[in-house]
Design a protein around this motif. Sequence first.
Motif, mmCIF file in Angstrom:
data_model
loop_
_atom_site.group_PDB
_atom_site.id
_atom_site.type_symbol
_atom_site.label_atom_id
_atom_site.label_comp_id
_atom_site.label_asym_id
_atom_site.label_seq_id
_atom_site.Cartn_x
_atom_site.Cartn_y
_atom_site.Cartn_z
ATOM 1 N N GLY A 16 0.825 -1.204 0.000
ATOM 2 C CA GLY A 16 0.000 0.000 0.000
ATOM 3 C C GLY A 16 0.851 1.242 0.000
ATOM 4 N N ASP A 17 1.086 1.808 1.192
ATOM 5 C CA ASP A 17 1.863 3.044 1.295
ATOM 6 C C ASP A 17 3.366 2.807 1.333
ATOM 7 O OD1 ASP A 17 -0.462 4.446 1.314
ATOM 8 O OD2 ASP A 17 -0.485 4.799 3.472
ATOM 9 N N CYS A 50 14.167 -5.088 4.799
ATOM 10 C CA CYS A 50 14.128 -3.777 4.161
ATOM 11 C C CYS A 50 12.694 -3.294 4.002
ATOM 12 C CB CYS A 50 14.792 -3.869 2.781
ATOM 13 S SG CYS A 50 14.835 -2.305 1.892
ATOM 14 N N LYS A 51 12.526 -2.007 4.217
ATOM 15 C CA LYS A 51 11.237 -1.344 4.011
ATOM 16 C C LYS A 51 11.537 -0.027 3.310
ATOM 17 C CE LYS A 51 7.493 0.745 6.664
ATOM 18 N NZ LYS A 51 6.931 0.957 8.006
ATOM 19 N N ILE A 52 10.810 0.273 2.227
ATOM 20 C CA ILE A 52 10.980 1.567 1.567
ATOM 21 C C ILE A 52 9.633 2.282 1.511
ATOM 22 C CG2 ILE A 52 13.040 0.900 0.250
ATOM 23 C CD1 ILE A 52 11.349 0.566 -2.211
ATOM 24 N N THR A 53 9.704 3.577 1.749
ATOM 25 C CA THR A 53 8.511 4.409 1.787
ATOM 26 C C THR A 53 8.766 5.667 0.973
ATOM 27 O OG1 THR A 53 8.181 3.646 4.059
ATOM 28 C CG2 THR A 53 6.836 5.495 3.335
ATOM 29 N N SER A 56 17.895 4.262 8.747
ATOM 30 C CA SER A 56 17.209 4.764 7.554
ATOM 31 C C SER A 56 18.125 5.682 6.769
ATOM 32 C CB SER A 56 15.960 5.566 7.938
ATOM 33 O OG SER A 56 14.987 4.719 8.477
ATOM 34 N N GLN A 57 17.955 5.647 5.460
ATOM 35 C CA GLN A 57 18.608 6.603 4.571
ATOM 36 C C GLN A 57 17.504 7.259 3.751
ATOM 37 O OE1 GLN A 57 21.495 4.695 2.053
ATOM 38 N NE2 GLN A 57 23.010 4.558 3.681
ATOM 39 N N LYS A 71 11.462 11.844 -2.764
ATOM 40 C CA LYS A 71 12.192 11.474 -1.552
ATOM 41 C C LYS A 71 11.782 10.070 -1.125
ATOM 42 C CE LYS A 71 12.785 13.923 2.514
ATOM 43 N NZ LYS A 71 12.476 15.030 3.380
ATOM 44 N N LEU A 72 12.760 9.185 -1.041
ATOM 45 C CA LEU A 72 12.506 7.802 -0.678
ATOM 46 C C LEU A 72 13.228 7.488 0.620
ATOM 47 C CD1 LEU A 72 11.180 5.213 -1.959
ATOM 48 C CD2 LEU A 72 13.476 4.609 -2.703
ATOM 49 N N VAL A 73 12.501 6.963 1.602
ATOM 50 C CA VAL A 73 13.133 6.549 2.848
ATOM 51 C C VAL A 73 13.357 5.042 2.769
ATOM 52 C CG1 VAL A 73 12.917 6.370 5.356
ATOM 53 C CG2 VAL A 73 12.128 8.433 4.173
#
Length: 126
Positions: free
Chosen positions: A76-77, A95-98, A119-120, A104-106
């Motif tokens: 989803g998000d 790993c989780k990317i948002t 986090s980067q 801008k990707l966290v």
Amino acid sequence: MSFSQTVFGKWKTIDDETGKEKGIVDIFEHKGKVYGKIIEIFEADKKHLKCEKCEGEAKSKPILGMVIIKGLKNKGDFYDGGKIVDPKNGKSYHCKITLEAKDKLVVRGYIGIPLFGRSQTWIRIK
């Protein structure tokens, strides 16, 4: 979902410890899952390094061209359920990317639960 709101594309990676720009990762989809591949390393003296500390098939392979994000699923998000490899120490993390903003990707790597990790923030290349 318009292209501007997708995680797919090329992202400039920024080291969370030094704030320095490190390289470019291309995030793409393959068989319904998300992957990220190092396509550029900015520091000239690091372009030819191999992942000596990596295990398995990645051991001693060039870091440039390495797929470091593997098998994330759309939740989803955010995207989760896959792994990220840190070529610096050869370790693999959950790993989780948002997508925090359009460009801008966290990217979060963690062990066990997301609370314990790093986090980067990566910036989209246009």
